[in-house]
Design an enzyme around this catalytic site. Structure first.
Site, PDB file in Angstrom:
ATOM      1  N   SER A 112       0.807  -1.229   0.000  1.00  0.00           N
ATOM      2  CA  SER A 112       0.000   0.000   0.000  1.00  0.00           C
ATOM      3  C   SER A 112       0.837   1.275   0.000  1.00  0.00           C
ATOM      4  CB  SER A 112      -0.922   0.025   1.226  1.00  0.00           C
ATOM      5  OG  SER A 112      -1.870  -0.996   1.113  1.00  0.00           O
ATOM      6  N   THR A 175      -1.488   4.715   3.243  1.00  0.00           N
ATOM      7  CA  THR A 175      -2.233   5.521   2.268  1.00  0.00           C
ATOM      8  C   THR A 175      -2.226   7.011   2.598  1.00  0.00           C
ATOM      9  OG1 THR A 175      -3.601   3.655   1.644  1.00  0.00           O
ATOM     10  CG2 THR A 175      -4.505   5.847   1.205  1.00  0.00           C
ATOM     11  N   HIS A 295      -6.748  -9.297   5.307  1.00  0.00           N
ATOM     12  CA  HIS A 295      -5.513  -9.850   5.887  1.00  0.00           C
ATOM     13  C   HIS A 295      -5.835 -10.831   7.023  1.00  0.00           C
ATOM     14  CE1 HIS A 295      -2.427  -7.818   3.688  1.00  0.00           C
ATOM     15  NE2 HIS A 295      -2.804  -6.606   4.034  1.00  0.00           N
ATOM     16  N   HIS A 408      -1.809  -9.722  -0.271  1.00  0.00           N
ATOM     17  CA  HIS A 408      -2.372  -8.965  -1.384  1.00  0.00           C
ATOM     18  C   HIS A 408      -2.408  -9.842  -2.626  1.00  0.00           C
ATOM     19  CE1 HIS A 408      -0.869  -4.999   0.633  1.00  0.00           C
ATOM     20  NE2 HIS A 408      -1.819  -5.608   1.316  1.00  0.00           N
TER      21      HIS A 408
END
Ligand SMILES: *[C@@H]1O[C@H](CO)[C@@H](O)[C@H](O)[C@H]1NC(C)=O
Ligand SMILES: *[C@@H]1O[C@H](CO)[C@@H](O)[C@H](O)[C@H]1NC(C)=O
Ligand SMILES: *[C@@H]1O[C@H](CO)[C@@H](O)[C@H](O)[C@H]1NC(C)=O
Ligand SMILES: [Zn+2]
Length: 478
Positions: A112, A175, A295, A408
């Site tokens: 991310s 992020t 996750h 991911h």
């Protein structure tokens, strides 16, 4: 061989029985009329919206791959008492959709931080790094200097726009931090979490950069609970910092609805404050815990987070106009989340496939993960899920490979766009293309000149920066 395959397929179809669906769907007219209505809408898109974008909004569903979008759509419909597949998410209503290639410069399956650098700063970067180019190496402090890249929030602010960040994660998570920090390691949340050598060499932790790099943060009106947030009069507040939990926000399914605002409520307040600026605004909204749910192998948490972000997208749509606001919805990356198993129409999204495994004769849930904490073998065999509460909030769906944290996924993610120049998001693109489109549409950053109006006033207004930063405290205070 072919004959065998055909027989198997028929057996599968036979096991579906007669799923329930609306009677009207049996009439070809129903589908033809629907398609013709859609076609009529599509034809109106020939008149492209070429306005200059005053406002820019990016909704980032962390880990919201395409299977997650589809499953969230079904969940949303089922929460409304429908079978779900035919439901339209708010993002489904956006007229333009493209695919984003998410890989990091050094990773096929990205993280991310590197992806945030791509969709906020416009350049691909190494995994684990924030606001620095691919010349910077993760954890190597001495590769920071000279390799910093700025984010679209800075471009917007420099052009006189207000800027805001709303997230359900801690405010120095990957992020949001790519919006304001330059850091070779996403895990350097505070000085307490940095190697001594890196500190001595002058590298700064992310929390410190939040306070140093966001101008006027000291002028912020600080709130820490929902009552305070919702009782603000947006007309009287120009700078706002809201931190509602000591770490990440609680999953929406388990949120204390008295004390913590929802993502939709945060977005509502943020837009009402930001839109006061006559030069417009840039708002980053992150549904940050879709990723965490996955996750943990907890698909129900992840999907409810996605449904809540979709609700926030709907709210933003009511508070802005497509005439002057470019809104983009995308994900940083996908997950190894899937749903399948020939489930019948209307099957609860958390339900079982309508068949038993033809190998171990046990049932299986439609939702499964490629890897993760849900891997479960009991007495040497796969767990029989009919004995467990697989519809529970924290059920961890079965995974093929045991891992403490599910990973991911590497496939492309969707980019939904509406508003000025949304049609520039049309095919398969590199992820770092996104802020270039947004900046171009608003004539900011490197694209300031391309649409200088005769009045030429865009971008010359005094900075009027508003920060609607939401979340985290303990991590910041270390
Ligand atoms: C940068 O630091 C690393 C250790 O983190 C070291 O191995 C390397 O030699 C340093 N490079 C320079 C140019 O100083
Ligand atoms: C919200 O914060 C205010 C101000 O600190 C406080 O008086 C109030 O009790 C808090 N409300 C909740 C529900 O925590
Ligand atoms: C799985 O569990 C169900 C309900 O407990 C039981 O009826 C079924 O026989 C079990 N299947 C196998 C293969 O153990
Ligand atoms: Zn993740």
């Amino acid at each position: 061989m072919t004959a065998l395959l055909i027989i198997c397929f028929c057996l599968i179809l036979g096991s579906l029985g007669n799923p329930q669906f609306p009677e009207q769907e049996k009439d070809p007219k129903f589908w033809n009329t629907w398609a013709q209505r859609t076609l009529k809408n599509a034809l109106t898109l020939q008149e492209l919206n070429k306005n200059k974008a005053k406002n820019l909004i990016l909704f980032l569903g962390d880990g919201m791959g395409i299977p997650t979008v589809t499953a969230a759509r079904i969940l949303k419909g089922q929460l409304n008492g429908q079978s779900g597949e035919e439901t339209q998410l708010e993002m489904d209503k956006f007229p333009f959709v493209s695919l984003s290639k998410t890989y990091n410069t050094n990773a096929q399956v990205p993280d991310s931080a590197g992806t945030a650098t791509a969709y906020l700063c416009g350049v691909k970067a190494n995994e684990g790094t924030l606001g620095v180019s691919a010349a910077a190496v993760r954890s190597q402090c001495n590769t920071t200097q000279g390799n910093e890249v700025t984010s679209i929030l800075k471009w917007a602010k420099d052009a006189g726009k207000s800027v805001g960040i709303v997230t359900t994660t801690r405010v120095n998570h990957a992020t949001p931090s790519a919006a304001y920090a330059h850091c070779v390691d996403r895990d350097w949340y505070s000085d307490n979490e940095m190697p001594v050598e890196a500190l001595q060499a002058g590298c700064k932790d992310i929390a410190r950069q939040l306070f140093e790099n966001i101008p006027n943060i000291d002028k912020n009106h600080y709130v820490w609970n929902k009552t305070q947030l919702l009782s603000l009069n947006p007309n009287n507040v120009d700078y706002l910092l809201g931190l509602f939990e000591p770490g990440d926000m609680i999953y929406d399914l388990e949120r204390d609805t008295e004390s913590d605002p929802s993502l939709t409520e945060m977005v509502d307040v943020a837009i009402k404050i930001l839109k006061k600026n006559p030069s417009g605004f840039y708002l980053l909204v992150e549904g940050g815990r879709i990723d965490h749910g996955h996750h943990e192998g907890k698909a129900k948490q992840a999907l409810h987070e996605a449904v809540e972000m979709d609700r926030a997208i709907g709210r933003a749509g009511l508070l802005t106009s497509d005439h002057e606001t470019l809104t983009i919805v995308t994900a940083d990356h996908s997950h190894v989340f899937s749903f399948g198993g020939y489930t019948p129409r209307g099957n609860t999204i958390f339900g079982l496939a309508p068949m038993l495994s033809d190998v171990d004769q046990k049932p299986f849930t439609s939702i499964l993960y490629g890897n993760g904490p849900g891997y479960k073998v009991i007495n040497g065999a796969r767990e029989n899920v009919s004995a467990v509460d697989y519809k529970g909030n924290n059920y961890q769906a079965q995974a093929a490979v045991p891992l403490n944290a599910e990973t991911h996924g590497g496939e492309d993610v969707a980019v939904f766009a509406k508003g000025p120049l949304a049609h520039l998001l049309h095919g398969v693109h590199e992820q770092n293309y996104i802020p270039h489109v947004m900046a171009y549409a608003a004539c900011i950053g490197e694209y300031r000149e391309h649409c200088m109006s005769p009045s030429g006033s865009a971008g010359l207004r005094p900075a009027f920066s508003i920060v609607a930063v939401i979340l985290s405290a303990a991590r910041l205070l270390c």
